[in-house]
Design an enzyme around this catalytic site. Sequence first.
Site, mmCIF file in Angstrom:
data_model
loop_
_atom_site.group_PDB
_atom_site.id
_atom_site.type_symbol
_atom_site.label_atom_id
_atom_site.label_comp_id
_atom_site.label_asym_id
_atom_site.label_seq_id
_atom_site.Cartn_x
_atom_site.Cartn_y
_atom_site.Cartn_z
ATOM 1 N N GLU A 11 0.865 -1.181 0.000
ATOM 2 C CA GLU A 11 0.000 0.000 0.000
ATOM 3 C C GLU A 11 0.899 1.227 0.000
ATOM 4 O O GLU A 11 1.485 1.590 1.011
ATOM 5 C CB GLU A 11 -0.912 0.005 1.225
ATOM 6 C CG GLU A 11 -1.901 1.162 1.208
ATOM 7 C CD GLU A 11 -2.650 1.314 2.523
ATOM 8 O OE1 GLU A 11 -3.864 1.064 2.547
ATOM 9 O OE2 GLU A 11 -2.000 1.677 3.529
ATOM 10 N N ASP A 12 1.013 1.843 -1.168
ATOM 11 C CA ASP A 12 1.957 2.941 -1.320
ATOM 12 C C ASP A 12 1.351 4.016 -2.207
ATOM 13 O O ASP A 12 1.004 3.748 -3.364
ATOM 14 C CB ASP A 12 3.270 2.438 -1.925
ATOM 15 C CG ASP A 12 4.219 3.567 -2.258
ATOM 16 O OD1 ASP A 12 4.219 4.563 -1.506
ATOM 17 O OD2 ASP A 12 4.941 3.454 -3.258
#
Length: 895
Positions: free
Chosen positions: A607-608
Site C-alpha cells: 500500500e503505497d
Amino acid sequence: MTSLAGQIRFLSLSPNFQHQFPQDKVLQKPLVFPRKKWRCSATQQPNQQQHKSKRSRRPSSDSDSAVDPVGFLTKHGITHKPFSQFLRERYKMYKDLQDELFNRHYQLIEMATGYEILGMHRNCHHRVDFMEWAPGARYCALVGDFNGWSPTENCAREGHFGHDDFGYWFIILEDKLREGEEREKFYFQQYNYVDDYDKGDDGVPIEEIMKKIDEEYWEPGEDRFTKNRYEVASKLYEQIFGPNGPQTEEELEDIPDAETRYKAWKEQHKDDPPSNLPPTHVIDNGKNYDVFNIVDDPVWREKFRKKKPPISYWLETRKGRKAWLKKYVPGIPHGSNYRVYFNTPDGPLERIPAWATYVLPDVNGKAVAVHWEPPPESAYKWRNKHPKKPKSLRIYECHVGISGSDPKISSFNEFTDKILPHVKEAGYNAIQLIGVIEHKDYYTVGYRVTNLFAVSSRYGTPEDFKRLVDEAHGLGILVFLDIVHSYSAADEMVGLALFDGSNDCYFHTGKRGHHKYWGTRMFKYGDHDVLQFLISNLNWWIVEYHIDGFQFHSLPSMMYTHNGFASFTGDLEEYCNQYVDKDALLYLILANEMLHFLHPNLITIAEDATLYPGLCEPTSQGGLGFDYFVNLSISEMWLSLLQNVPDLDWSMSEIMRTLTGNRKNAEKMLMFAENHNQSISGGQSFAEILFGENSKQSSGKEDSVLRGPALHRMIRLITFSSGGCAYLNFMGNEFGHPERVEFPMPSNKFSFSLANRRWDLLANEGLHRDLFVFDKDLMNLDVTERVLSRGFPNVHHVNDATKVICYTRGPLLFVFNFHPTDSYAKYSVGVEEAGEYRIIFNTDEKKYSGQGRIEDTQYLHRTIAKRIDGLRNCLEIPLPNRSAQVYKLTRILRI
C-alpha cells in the site's frame, strides 16, 4: 545448575531441533542467538521432516548469478544515474545485512521463528519456559494470577537464569507433582501435556517395554538401557551425533565430526578382545552418509540400512494428557493472566510481553496477557487446506467488528457464520481483514497496534479466529491480513513504547522515533532484534493461523523520514534523496525474500501512495519483491470527481491516465473504486454521495434517481476492467451501503449506531439488492471470461467531447458513455478483429436498476470494413448516456 548458554546449546543439538530445521538448511556458524527449547510432541517425531523440499539456506536471489541491482531499470529503458547508484548501494547494504544475519543465525528459517524462542513455551521436562528480550532491565520476573502476582516467585534474577549480553531473560515455571505422585523412574519417559497423545496411557509398565526392546530390537552384544539414561534412544541420537555420541552435556563442548569420533573410538578399542559387536552403530535408514565409507562388512552394512530407529518403542514410554493431568498441575494453567515485571534504572515496570499471543486490554483497569495453551480437546483442529493461488484476485475487504447489523462489536464466530457465506455468494475469492491484530482503542480501527502476535480479544479467542480462517479456506476463499509494521501505538502500558524503560528498545529515539502527525512510534529497522521481531511476526500468522498473504499498510510512513507527507512529482530523485529510510527498504526486501522463500504461494501487497519504483519487481533485479501494489490515486480521483466536478467537466483522458497508472508493471496494480478509507476514515462512501439527499451534481429529482445508480455501476465496471489482475471492494459497498462508518468515540458519545452494516437492505427487492446483483454478475464475469487475468487492456478510444471510452482486453470490448445527457444511436468504435460481437454485460439492464434502453435485438452487431481509431474494422453500436457495455467476439469473419 547448568548455565543458560549450556542448556541452549544442548537443546539446539537435540533430535527435535534437527527435525525442526532439516540438515540441508543448517549453516555451520557460531551460535549467538538463543535457540528454541526442545518440545516433544506426538505430532513432532524426530524422524519426520516438516520441511520436505530441498531448499538452499538463502533465498534464491542471493545465489542467483543473474542478480542485477538495476535490472528493472534496464528492462524498462530507464536511465537515471543517481537512482541507479542508490540501488547498487542498497544491494551492497542488503548483502552486508545478510552476512551479519547469517553470522548470528544458523539458518535462514531461524530468522523467521523468533516466536519459537521468545515468549511462553511448554518444555517436555514438566515445566513452562518464558524468555523475553529486555536489554535495559536489570531484573525480570513473571507475575500473574498463577503466583499471586508476586515478582519473587518463579522469577529470574540477574546471575541466575536471566540477563545476558543481549538482554535475554529466561524464566522457568515448574509444573507441580500432585500429592502422592512420584517423578518418573526413567529420564526418557515423558508426559505430554500439549498433544492429544494417549497411547502410553494403556497401563503397560515401563519395565515391560524395556524388556520388549531388549528382545525385539537390540542386537546381541549391544549395550542395554541400564548403563545410562540415554541408552534406550542411543540409536536415535546416533543419527544426529554419529557413532558413540556424547552422553552428557559436558561432552557436547567442541564436538568433532562423526567420522573423526568414530576413528578415535576404533583406536581406543583396537586392543579389545573379539566380540560379536557390529562394525558400526550408525543407523542409515536408507540414506548414504560419508561415515558409512569406513564400514567394511557388507552384511552389516545392508542390515543397518534396513533397520530404523526405535521410535515405536520410545513412543510407548510416553504418557498422554490423561496421564499427565493425573500426575501434574501445570506451572501456569491455560487462561492464566500475567505480565512481565522489570526492574529498570528508573524503577520497576510491569509490561505486556512483546510476544504475548492473547491480550485483554482492560482487566481491573490494567491490560493483561493471557497464557493461551488450550488442551487438545479444546484446541481447534484444522480441517481444510489452503486454496490454490488464483490467477486473478477478487478481494473482499472486511472489518470484523462492524460486520454485523446490530449496534455492537461483532465476533469472529458471527463473521464466520454470517459474512463468509455472503462473500462466497458475491463471487469473491479472498478476504482482507483489517483491525484483527490487538490494538489501542476500538475507534482507531486497528491501526495503532499494541500486540503484534495477538488477535484482538474484542472479537473472540485465537481458536475462534482459526475457525474463521479454516472455514474461509473450506469455501475456497484466501485470507489476507492488513499488517501494520510501518508504525506502532505509543501507549506505554499495553504496547512496546518504553518497553524496558529505555526509549530505543524497539523504536528510534528523538523525532525520528515519532510519526510526524499520527502520534505513533516508528520502528528501528536497523536493529537486528527488531528485524527478527517483525519478520518472525509475519511467519507467526502464517504458521499459527494459516494466513495466505499480507497487505503491508502505509509504506510511505516507513520508507521516508518525512513519513510520506511530501509532494511527489515522479522524479526518481525523490526516491533516493536524504529523506529515504534505507533500513526500512532493506526490511521490506528481506521480508519479501524470506516470506516467498519459506512460503512460495504467499501473496504480499504494497500500500503505497508515492508509486515507489520497483515495488513489484523481483528483489534480484533491484525491486522490493511485492506481488501487487495498491493504486490509491484511483479512489482519490473518483472521490474528487463526485464531490467537486460537474459531470460535463469530467476528463476521460485524465480518468484513463489514472486508471492505467501511466507506468510500468501497471498490470500488477490492485484496483479498487473505494476501500475502507472512503467509508471509515471520516469520509463518505460513494453511495452516500450519489444517493444522499444533498447530491450536488443532480439536475433534478428524476436525474437524482437515475444518476446515482448509473454512475455507481459504471465506476465499478471501469475500475474493475481497466487495470491489473486484482480487484478489491470494501464490505457493503457492493450493494451501495448508504451510510458511512463511525466507530464509538467521545465525539458521538460512544454510539454504535453507525458502527455496523445494513445487511437488511439486501432482504427486500429494490436498489440495493439490484446493485448487489450487478456486483455479483461483475465478479462472475471474471470467472467466465477471465477478465483480470487477460493482461493489460488496449485503450484505443478516449473522447473528452463525447465522454466515451473504449478499450479491448482479450476478445472483450468495453465501451463507456459517461455523458450525462447525450445518447448515441450508432456510435462508431474500432476493433481489431472482423466478426460478430454480442453484448454479454450491460450496466443499463433493468435487473440492475437501469433503464433497459438497449433492446434484445440490439445485442448482436457485425463489424463493417471501416478504419476507426487506427483499427481496420468498426462497430456501430447504441450507447445510452451513463451506461456501459461489454461485447465479446463470438464469431470471426474472414475477408
